[in-house]
Design an enzyme around this catalytic site. Structure first.
Site, PDB file in Angstrom:
ATOM      1  N   GLU A  11       0.823  -1.212   0.000  1.00  0.00           N
ATOM      2  CA  GLU A  11       0.000   0.000   0.000  1.00  0.00           C
ATOM      3  C   GLU A  11       0.857   1.262   0.000  1.00  0.00           C
ATOM      4  OE1 GLU A  11      -2.932   0.095  -0.738  1.00  0.00           O
ATOM      5  OE2 GLU A  11      -3.624  -1.940  -0.395  1.00  0.00           O
ATOM      6  N   TYR A  16      -5.918   6.495   4.268  1.00  0.00           N
ATOM      7  CA  TYR A  16      -6.057   5.499   3.210  1.00  0.00           C
ATOM      8  C   TYR A  16      -5.364   4.187   3.586  1.00  0.00           C
ATOM      9  CZ  TYR A  16      -5.139   2.553  -0.605  1.00  0.00           C
ATOM     10  OH  TYR A  16      -5.043   1.417  -1.339  1.00  0.00           O
ATOM     11  N   ASP A  42      -9.292   6.526  -2.421  1.00  0.00           N
ATOM     12  CA  ASP A  42      -8.119   6.937  -3.191  1.00  0.00           C
ATOM     13  C   ASP A  42      -8.603   7.593  -4.486  1.00  0.00           C
ATOM     14  OD1 ASP A  42      -9.158   4.809  -4.608  1.00  0.00           O
ATOM     15  OD2 ASP A  42      -7.198   4.137  -5.299  1.00  0.00           O
TER      16      ASP A  42
END
Length: 377
Positions: free
Chosen positions: A35, A118, A136
DNA sequence: AATTCGGGGAG
DNA sequence: CTCCCAGAATT
């Protein structure tokens, strides 16, 4: 509000999802690494970096024990280098605070520096199946089209509304698949240009499809152009080595290596093109007096100024010019000149590096370009 | 709320 | 060329 058919989305996701390395695991550490790399970076770019990174640092402990320098080397070329530093710091933080047990929910993950809303939501939903939505660029685009959202999607109001909306529609089971489905949809079907609406599992939920104008969303204001600057650069060669300097610990390209030089405003470019000002630049960057006379001599021979070579960052644009100064052209008893001087160089963050090492160290792409150009002769 | 952090893919 | 990318921290 009509809502999103989440089960249809999840079903679609499980049918068509791409076979990506980080989808083979539910290890929170592995998800974390992926990520962070995926922040503002496309999947296709990340894959080789992720594979190399996980091979070298298979778990939290391997990363925590590493030198920052090595992490930056593996990150070279990926951009946004503070991500690498914070990931490394975060790993050390987790190992130190909890003996290596990853925080197991959204709020706890948020306490890790470099893990924002996020990334915390992504790890929590994918690794722990916690019911928290991610937002996102993909999700913003998909929602703006489904809702025909007329406001700038980057505004705080938009973000708040989208998050509230998602909290309603995200399912309690497989929230990770829902989140990944939304992002996969944005990446492969609901693309910025020419969306493939005929393939979309949410077609029936989409207001902009119904009205035939998905391409006008998302609404966002146009971006500022990068600031123009130029970047005179010194290439000092000596016995198969090149002089490098460590960049500051904050700001652009933090902690990476560079060829000595500094960013300047465009008006001063002409002086450097004419071959002036280079010695001033040299002394500014290299306080150690060891090579002063040699450099003066080499500069007096009017070495040709190379470039410009353009390199563009997100909000800055460098015109790079450089001169090559080969100390061996002046020195024959070179080992004598260099003896015992490296310690003084170190105070400026300077270091003689074997030319062979240049493709291993954390050298930003801008300087790789110069070196490549320089090799072409 | 606006800026500052890279580099590359895609059209 | 332009736009955008599985964003976060700082100001």
């Amino acid at each position: 509000m009509s809502g999103i058919n989440s089960s249809k989305l999840i079903q679609w996701f499980n049918q068509v999802k791409r076979d990506l390395p980080w989808r083979k695991t539910k290890e929170p550490y592995a998800i974390w690494v992926s990520e962070v790399m995926l922040q503002q970076t496309q999947v296709i770019t990340v894959i080789p970096y992720y594979l190399r990174f996980m091979k070298r640092f298979p778990d939290l402990f391997a990363l925590a024990e590493a030198e920052q320098e090595e992490v930056l080397e593996l990150w070279r070329g990926l951009g946004y280098y503070s991500r690498a530093r914070r990931l490394w710091e975060g790993a050390r933080y987790v190992v130190q605070m909890t003996e290596g047990r990853m925080p197991e929910n959204y709020d706890a993950l948020l306490t890790i520096k470099g893990v924002g809303e996020y990334t915390a939501a992504a790890i929590a939903s994918i690794a722990y199946e916690e019911r928290v939505p991610v937002m996102d660029g993909n999700v913003k685009r998909v929602l703006s089209r489904i809702l025909r959202w007329e406001e700038d999607v980057e505004k705080a109001r938009s973000r708040r509304f989208f998050l509230e909306y998602l909290k309603e529609v995200i399912p309690g089971d497989c929230p990770g698949d829902f989140n990944q489905g939304m992002m996969e949809l944005g990446a492969t079907v609901c693309t910025p240009k020419n969306p493939r609406c005929e393939q979309c599992p949410l077609q029936e939920d989409c207001e902009s499809f119904a009205l035939g104008d998905p391409q006008v969303y998302p609404v966002k204001k146009s971006k500022e152009k990068p600031t123009e600057a130029f970047r005179p650069t010194l290439i000092l060669l000596h016995r198969g080595q090149v002089l490098l300097k460590k960049r500051p610990t904050t700001g652009l390209l933090a902690n990476l290596w560079e060829f000595p030089g500094e960013e300047m405003m465009i008006p001063s470019l002409e002086k450097f093109r004419e071959g002036k000002e280079w010695y001033g630049l040299y002394k500014n960057q290299i306080s150690d007096p060891t090579y002063d006379e040699i450099v003066k001599e080499l500069l007096s021979r009017n070495p040709s100024v190379k470039g410009p070579l353009v390199h563009t960052f997100s909000h800055r644009r460098w015109q790079m010019v450089w001169v090559v100064l080969d100390l061996d052209d002046v020195i024959d008893k070179s080992s004598e000149v260099r003896a015992g001087k490296d310690s003084q160089l170190k105070e400026d963050g300077l270091c003689w590096m074997d030319v062979k090492e240049l493709d291993r160290i954390a050298l930003p792409v801008a300087f790789q370009k110069i070196w490549t150009k320089l090799q072409e002769r």
